[in-house]
Design a protein around this motif. Structure first.
Motif, mmCIF file in Angstrom:
data_model
loop_
_atom_site.group_PDB
_atom_site.id
_atom_site.type_symbol
_atom_site.label_atom_id
_atom_site.label_comp_id
_atom_site.label_asym_id
_atom_site.label_seq_id
_atom_site.Cartn_x
_atom_site.Cartn_y
_atom_site.Cartn_z
ATOM 1 N N TYR A 5 -45.246 56.833 -17.754
ATOM 2 C CA TYR A 5 -46.397 57.389 -18.466
ATOM 3 C C TYR A 5 -45.973 58.255 -19.639
ATOM 4 O O TYR A 5 -46.588 58.237 -20.696
ATOM 5 C CB TYR A 5 -47.252 58.257 -17.533
ATOM 6 N N LEU A 10 -45.835 61.050 -26.188
ATOM 7 C CA LEU A 10 -46.752 61.828 -25.349
ATOM 8 C C LEU A 10 -46.119 63.119 -24.848
ATOM 9 O O LEU A 10 -46.654 63.772 -23.954
ATOM 10 C CB LEU A 10 -47.226 60.979 -24.160
ATOM 11 N N LEU A 31 -52.806 61.902 -26.169
ATOM 12 C CA LEU A 31 -53.306 60.690 -25.512
ATOM 13 C C LEU A 31 -54.232 59.902 -26.438
ATOM 14 O O LEU A 31 -54.172 58.673 -26.492
ATOM 15 C CB LEU A 31 -54.041 61.064 -24.223
ATOM 16 N N GLU A 34 -52.442 57.895 -29.167
ATOM 17 C CA GLU A 34 -51.762 56.702 -28.649
ATOM 18 C C GLU A 34 -52.752 55.654 -28.129
ATOM 19 O O GLU A 34 -52.339 54.637 -27.572
ATOM 20 C CB GLU A 34 -50.780 57.091 -27.539
ATOM 21 N N LYS A 36 -54.788 55.910 -25.627
ATOM 22 C CA LYS A 36 -54.928 55.939 -24.168
ATOM 23 C C LYS A 36 -56.333 56.357 -23.735
ATOM 24 O O LYS A 36 -56.799 55.970 -22.670
ATOM 25 C CB LYS A 36 -53.912 56.889 -23.541
ATOM 26 N N SER A 77 -52.965 57.653 -17.978
ATOM 27 C CA SER A 77 -51.913 58.231 -18.809
ATOM 28 C C SER A 77 -51.755 59.727 -18.548
ATOM 29 O O SER A 77 -52.632 60.372 -17.993
ATOM 30 C CB SER A 77 -52.216 57.978 -20.290
ATOM 31 N N SER A 79 -49.880 63.282 -20.630
ATOM 32 C CA SER A 79 -49.111 63.865 -21.729
ATOM 33 C C SER A 79 -48.490 65.171 -21.230
ATOM 34 O O SER A 79 -48.937 65.746 -20.236
ATOM 35 C CB SER A 79 -49.987 64.118 -22.962
#
Length: 145
Positions: A5, A10, A31, A34, A36, A77, A79
């Motif tokens: 993850y 992240l 997040l 990206e 996510k 996800s 971060s």
């Protein structure tokens, strides 16, 4: 398995923020950038903090902002942010926050699974101590692996 993850984009070291909302937005935007999550999930994390308070400060100096699993999560996800200067979240027991793991789960099962994986890491005092000093991605990977 957290390393699957926590990809390079992240993870941020020595981030700067002065309020809990800024910290949550910073972690959420990693997040978001990206792909996510959607913006609404970042807003929901901040709203959860406002409604429920400092429950997201799960241990001394560690916060785990998140919101309910929803359609605003594209992919489960996490971060990570290490703050340059700790931020108070109004947690009598665990302030100030220096380490932040933001979670986004698509459903209850994935959400709880990520929390379990993080709990395994965060119940190791040696690893937690190392997280407070880590300043590069390669060392970070060694700690979380």
């Amino acid at each position: 398995m957290l390393e699957k993850y926590l990809t390079r984009n992240l993870v941020v070291f020595n981030a700067t923020a002065s309020t809990p909302e800024e910290v949550i937005r910073l972690a959420g935007n990693l997040l978001l950038d990206e792909g996510k999550i959607k913006q609404e999930y970042v807003d929901a994390m901040i709203e959860s903090y406002h409604k429920l308070g400092s429950y997201i400060v799960i241990a001394p100096h560690i916060a785990m902002p998140h919101a309910r699993p929803s359609q605003y999560v594209n992919e489960k996800s996490i971060s990570f942010i290490k703050l340059k200067t700790p931020v108070k979240f109004n947690s009598k027991k665990n302030d100030p926050v220096k380490i932040v793991f933001a979670l986004a789960g698509k459903d209850d099962e994935s959400h709880l699974g990520m929390i379990k994986e993080l709990a395994e890491l965060l119940t190791n005092p040696e690893k937690v101590e190392k997280l407070t000093y880590v300043n590069n991605y390669q060392n970070f990977l060694k700690i979380i692996s």
